[in-house]
Motif scaffolding. Sequence first.
Motif, PDB file in Angstrom:
ATOM      1  N   PRO A 109       0.613  -1.128  -0.086  1.00  0.00           N
ATOM      2  CA  PRO A 109       0.340  -0.391  -0.465  1.00  0.00           C
ATOM      3  C   PRO A 109       0.853   1.412  -0.148  1.00  0.00           C
ATOM      4  N   GLU A 110       1.771   1.197   0.524  1.00  0.00           N
ATOM      5  CA  GLU A 110       2.732   2.553   0.683  1.00  0.00           C
ATOM      6  C   GLU A 110       3.218   2.642  -0.429  1.00  0.00           C
ATOM      7  N   GLN A 111       3.100   2.343  -1.475  1.00  0.00           N
ATOM      8  CA  GLN A 111       4.247   2.113  -3.292  1.00  0.00           C
ATOM      9  C   GLN A 111       3.422   2.400  -4.054  1.00  0.00           C
ATOM     10  N   CYS A 112       2.685   2.358  -4.288  1.00  0.00           N
ATOM     11  CA  CYS A 112       1.499   1.535  -4.681  1.00  0.00           C
ATOM     12  C   CYS A 112       0.414   2.477  -4.662  1.00  0.00           C
ATOM     13  N   GLU A 113      -0.266   3.143  -5.536  1.00  0.00           N
ATOM     14  CA  GLU A 113      -2.070   3.609  -5.332  1.00  0.00           C
ATOM     15  C   GLU A 113      -2.627   2.850  -5.838  1.00  0.00           C
ATOM     16  N   PHE A 114      -4.048   2.448  -5.362  1.00  0.00           N
ATOM     17  CA  PHE A 114      -4.884   1.281  -5.817  1.00  0.00           C
ATOM     18  C   PHE A 114      -5.422   2.389  -6.984  1.00  0.00           C
ATOM     19  N   ARG A 115      -5.991   1.472  -7.644  1.00  0.00           N
ATOM     20  CA  ARG A 115      -6.968   2.582  -8.732  1.00  0.00           C
ATOM     21  C   ARG A 115      -7.997   1.595  -9.252  1.00  0.00           C
ATOM     22  N   GLU A 116      -9.403   2.455  -9.140  1.00  0.00           N
ATOM     23  CA  GLU A 116     -10.412   1.480  -9.529  1.00  0.00           C
ATOM     24  C   GLU A 116     -10.486   1.275 -10.588  1.00  0.00           C
ATOM     25  N   LYS A 117      -9.340   1.496 -12.165  1.00  0.00           N
ATOM     26  CA  LYS A 117      -9.772   0.405 -12.995  1.00  0.00           C
ATOM     27  C   LYS A 117      -9.076  -0.342 -12.619  1.00  0.00           C
ATOM     28  N   TRP A 118      -8.285  -0.949 -12.146  1.00  0.00           N
ATOM     29  CA  TRP A 118      -8.169  -2.127 -11.949  1.00  0.00           C
ATOM     30  C   TRP A 118      -9.424  -3.285 -11.209  1.00  0.00           C
ATOM     31  N   LEU A 119     -10.332  -2.737 -10.577  1.00  0.00           N
ATOM     32  CA  LEU A 119     -11.434  -3.458 -10.693  1.00  0.00           C
ATOM     33  C   LEU A 119     -12.059  -3.350 -11.533  1.00  0.00           C
ATOM     34  N   GLN A 120     -12.926  -2.516 -12.428  1.00  0.00           N
ATOM     35  CA  GLN A 120     -13.197  -2.921 -13.792  1.00  0.00           C
ATOM     36  C   GLN A 120     -12.982  -2.798 -14.386  1.00  0.00           C
ATOM     37  N   ASP A 121     -11.800  -3.730 -14.746  1.00  0.00           N
ATOM     38  CA  ASP A 121     -11.030  -4.552 -15.541  1.00  0.00           C
ATOM     39  C   ASP A 121     -11.566  -6.075 -15.385  1.00  0.00           C
ATOM     40  N   ILE A 122     -11.375  -5.967 -14.038  1.00  0.00           N
ATOM     41  CA  ILE A 122     -11.589  -7.463 -13.511  1.00  0.00           C
ATOM     42  C   ILE A 122     -13.256  -7.830 -13.533  1.00  0.00           C
ATOM     43  N   ILE A 123     -14.170  -7.194 -13.361  1.00  0.00           N
ATOM     44  CA  ILE A 123     -15.874  -7.231 -13.618  1.00  0.00           C
ATOM     45  C   ILE A 123     -16.318  -7.398 -15.548  1.00  0.00           C
ATOM     46  N   GLU A 124     -15.252  -6.794 -15.945  1.00  0.00           N
ATOM     47  CA  GLU A 124     -14.915  -6.267 -17.059  1.00  0.00           C
ATOM     48  C   GLU A 124     -15.000  -8.066 -18.294  1.00  0.00           C
ATOM     49  N   ASN A 125     -13.599  -8.193 -17.608  1.00  0.00           N
ATOM     50  CA  ASN A 125     -13.184  -9.547 -17.892  1.00  0.00           C
ATOM     51  C   ASN A 125     -13.869 -10.467 -17.425  1.00  0.00           C
ATOM     52  N   LYS A 126     -14.973 -10.990 -16.118  1.00  0.00           N
ATOM     53  CA  LYS A 126     -16.302 -12.195 -16.144  1.00  0.00           C
ATOM     54  C   LYS A 126     -17.139 -11.873 -17.214  1.00  0.00           C
ATOM     55  N   THR A 127     -17.405 -10.889 -17.236  1.00  0.00           N
ATOM     56  CA  THR A 127     -19.151 -10.442 -17.411  1.00  0.00           C
ATOM     57  C   THR A 127     -18.984 -10.979 -19.396  1.00  0.00           C
ATOM     58  N   VAL A 128     -17.415 -10.482 -19.534  1.00  0.00           N
ATOM     59  CA  VAL A 128     -17.314 -10.973 -20.723  1.00  0.00           C
ATOM     60  C   VAL A 128     -17.218 -12.651 -21.429  1.00  0.00           C
ATOM     61  N   CYS A 129     -16.524 -13.218 -19.899  1.00  0.00           N
ATOM     62  CA  CYS A 129     -16.572 -14.292 -20.479  1.00  0.00           C
ATOM     63  C   CYS A 129     -18.017 -15.275 -20.357  1.00  0.00           C
ATOM     64  N   ALA A 130     -18.436 -14.659 -19.345  1.00  0.00           N
ATOM     65  CA  ALA A 130     -20.120 -14.862 -18.924  1.00  0.00           C
ATOM     66  C   ALA A 130     -20.698 -14.997 -20.203  1.00  0.00           C
ATOM     67  N   GLU A 131     -20.617 -14.426 -21.127  1.00  0.00           N
ATOM     68  CA  GLU A 131     -21.193 -13.732 -22.441  1.00  0.00           C
ATOM     69  C   GLU A 131     -20.470 -14.498 -23.518  1.00  0.00           C
ATOM     70  N   ARG A 132     -19.547 -15.554 -23.322  1.00  0.00           N
ATOM     71  CA  ARG A 132     -19.177 -16.010 -24.240  1.00  0.00           C
ATOM     72  C   ARG A 132     -19.758 -17.109 -23.946  1.00  0.00           C
ATOM     73  N   LEU A 133     -19.957 -17.740 -22.589  1.00  0.00           N
ATOM     74  CA  LEU A 133     -20.221 -19.329 -21.959  1.00  0.00           C
ATOM     75  C   LEU A 133     -22.283 -20.022 -22.954  1.00  0.00           C
TER      76      LEU A 133
END
Length: 133
Positions: A109-133
Amino acid sequence: SKHVIKNIPWSTAKNFTVEIGQQQIEELISTWDIHESWLHHSEFLEEEELKDSKMYHYRACWGLPTRRKPIPRATASVYFVIVISKLKPDTAPVEVFYRLESSRLIRRPEQCEFREKWLQDIIENKTVCAERL
């Protein structure tokens, strides 16, 4: 101007408890610049005994509930580890690391600022995968 990474004063090893660990993770999360529409819950997972340290594992699970979809289709987890060294004095602060569920990269935590985009990317990837199934 250099961007300041927000961190919190972490507990000393001797004052640490599982509950304090969870409270401090919540305190850290509260310093992250994340839109209020994101909701999360955190939980303690397990304690791990190693030769030179004790590790406490936690998880924060994130989602974007909406009025129309109060239960998000996908969630994103952030895994935290709080490490208490058996080699350092018990007055030393605990060490904290985290990683995203989709990544092997371990961050401090002291070396790297957390980014909301990381959460968005995970959810986006899961949604894309779910839609493919």
